[in-house]
Design an enzyme around this catalytic site. Structure first.
Site, short mmCIF file in Angstrom:
data_model
loop_
_atom_site.label_atom_id
_atom_site.label_comp_id
_atom_site.label_asym_id
_atom_site.label_seq_id
_atom_site.Cartn_x
_atom_site.Cartn_y
_atom_site.Cartn_z
CG ASP A 66 24.84 67.68 36.17
OD1 ASP A 66 24.76 67.07 35.10
OD2 ASP A 66 24.18 67.34 37.18
CD GLU A 79 30.82 62.01 34.03
OE1 GLU A 79 29.74 61.55 33.65
OE2 GLU A 79 31.65 62.46 33.25
O1 TRH Z 1 26.75 64.50 43.26
P1 TRH Z 1 26.75 63.38 42.29
O2 TRH Z 1 25.87 62.28 42.62
O3 TRH Z 1 26.35 63.97 40.90
C1 TRH Z 1 25.85 63.48 39.70
C2 TRH Z 1 24.48 64.00 39.44
O4 TRH Z 1 23.57 63.27 40.18
C3 TRH Z 1 24.18 63.90 37.98
O5 TRH Z 1 22.89 64.30 37.68
C4 TRH Z 1 24.43 62.52 37.55
O6 TRH Z 1 24.16 62.40 36.23
C5 TRH Z 1 25.88 62.21 37.81
O7 TRH Z 1 26.13 62.30 39.20
C6 TRH Z 1 26.31 60.89 37.31
O8 TRH Z 1 28.22 62.77 42.16
P2 TRH Z 1 29.63 63.22 41.55
O9 TRH Z 1 29.62 63.21 40.06
O10 TRH Z 1 30.63 62.39 42.18
O11 TRH Z 1 29.80 64.71 41.97
C7 TRH Z 1 30.06 65.14 43.23
C8 TRH Z 1 30.89 66.39 43.17
O12 TRH Z 1 30.84 67.05 44.41
C9 TRH Z 1 32.35 66.10 42.88
O13 TRH Z 1 32.89 67.08 42.02
C10 TRH Z 1 32.99 66.20 44.25
C11 TRH Z 1 32.16 67.25 44.88
N1 TRH Z 1 32.12 67.27 46.36
C12 TRH Z 1 32.62 68.37 46.99
O14 TRH Z 1 33.11 69.31 46.36
N2 TRH Z 1 32.55 68.42 48.37
C13 TRH Z 1 32.03 67.41 49.12
O15 TRH Z 1 32.01 67.51 50.38
C14 TRH Z 1 31.53 66.27 48.43
C15 TRH Z 1 30.95 65.11 49.21
C16 TRH Z 1 31.58 66.22 47.05
#
Ligand code: TRH
Length: 359
Positions: free
Chosen positions: A15, A263
């Site tokens: 999010d 996402e």
């Molecule tokens: O973290 P996610 O699994 O997040 C979400 C939430 O679970 C949410 O509730 C759900 O509805 C949604 O997924 C589908 O995965 P996502 O979306 O890939 O987000 C991760 C974010 O974190 C992304 O912007 C990249 C960032 N990130 C970093 O900035 N540094 C890091 O070291 C990592 C591993 C990720």
């Protein structure tokens, strides 16, 4: 225009990741004034930490409660209010909007989906008893929906910058030359240990870049600490710290294959132009299976039967020995998909479509 983005972090980072990427696009590409009200500032600040200080300084990141700190009297009246993923606006903030002379527009920013039905709902009004206009906005891959967040816009080269970010220097020094790299960012429940064991049995060397927390997940995947030494020697595990969003984007661009999840990382893996496994967020009603199938229909529309089978199996966590022979075809497909995606988002993607919609 002034934008207020409301971000409630249900779990993990997604999010915050989407709200931050939207905020920076609106600010840096469209010259908008943006405030984010978030109920988990440490997470949001962590993601935002690597960005160009000039962009960072122009986005006002505030605690959720700050949105109604003046008992409903808004110091700055927004033109647009974004409820990310249907989060509910704080009542006192909403009360403040009701007494302002100029009513803003409320946008309910939905989850990204490749399902065809979203085209019928994208942009529809959601009549409210309070009378402030509210609309659904559905991100998606096609031209007739809300688009995807493409900021920072990938450059012509898929390789990304050769400069290793400071936070990753120590980990990157461990990488072996001429060795395939796989980054891993997935949910608990993935059969990762077995998957890596199978990969190792194929004889080639692989460097596995584990994002923050993945090593622990791997060790405890069977309910008790698993000796990682059980993995073949040709598999080298490299754990990296939690890095900023820009740095994570960079990691994706530097690997040959990426395992991603929610996402935002899912979209970035596609923009990296490499093959990937989307470990989609599991939902109780199994809605994620429909979402994954809809994406695969689109992603593999023009692919050969062989590639369709290989990618579909890989996305369902079939062992690499079942599909790795198709990796060359998948590489070319990923590049073509990347080019096509950018073509379909040539209007500027989600942020630009949102600007147009509001206008
Ligand atoms: O973290 P996610 O699994 O997040 C979400 C939430 O679970 C949410 O509730 C759900 O509805 C949604 O997924 C589908 O995965 P996502 O979306 O890939 O987000 C991760 C974010 O974190 C992304 O912007 C990249 C960032 N990130 C970093 O900035 N540094 C890091 O070291 C990592 C591993 C990720």
């Amino acid at each position: 225009m002034r934008w207020d983005i409301f971000c409630q972090i249900v779990d993990n980072y997604g999010d915050a990741g989407v709200c931050w990427r939207l905020a920076r696009s609106l600010t840096s590409l469209h010259g908008q004034e943006v405030r984010i009200f978030c109920d988990d500032l440490p997470t949001l600040n962590l993601l935002a930490s690597g960005v160009d200080p000039e962009i960072r300084s122009r986005i006002d990141i505030q605690a959720w409660e700050a949105s109604f700190a003046n008992s409903g009297h808004l110091v700055q009246t927004p033109d647009v209010v974004v409820e990310a993923f249907g989060c509910e606006l704080p009542e006192r903030y909403l009360a403040g909007l009701l007494i302002t002379p100029k009513k803003p527009l409320i946008i309910n920013l939905e989850y990204l989906s490749a399902e065809p039905w979203i085209a019928d709902f994208h942009g529809r009004a959601s009549p409210q008893t309070h009378g402030i206009p509210k609309y659904f906005f559905f991100p998606g891959f096609q031209e007739n929906v809300g688009g995807i967040l493409i900021d920072p816009v990938p450059t012509g080269s898929l390789e990304g910058s050769a400069t290793v970010p400071a936070s990753l220097k120590a980990s990157w020094a461990l990488l072996r030359p001429n060795t395939k790299r796989i980054s891993v960012f997935c949910y608990p429940g993935a059969p990762l240990l077995k998957w890596l064991g199978d990969l190792g049995s194929l004889g080639e060397n692989f460097d596995i870049v584990l994002t923050h927390g993945q090593l622990q997940q791997l060790q405890f995947s069977s309910g008790h600490p698993t000796p990682i030494v059980a993995l073949p020697n040709n598999i080298q595990l490299i754990s990296i710290p939690f890095v900023s969003q820009d740095e994570y984007d960079w990691v994706l661009s530097q690997c040959d294959f990426n395992i991603v999840r929610g996402e935002d990382s899912f979209v970035r893996a596609q923009l990296a132009g490499k093959p990937f496994i989307w470990h989609i967020y599991p939902q109780e009603d199994r809605a994620h299976e429909i979402k994954l199938a809809a994406f695969l229909d689109l992603y593999l529309e023009d692919a050969s039967q062989e590639l369709k089978q290989a990618v579909t199996a890989a996305m369902a966590w079939a062992m690499p020995s079942h599909w790795l022979q198709s990796i060359e075809g998948w590489n070319s497909h990923s590049k073509a998909w990347h080019a096509d995606l950018l073509k379909k988002q040539a209007d500027g993607g989600l942020a630009a479509r949102l600007m147009d919609f509001v206008a």
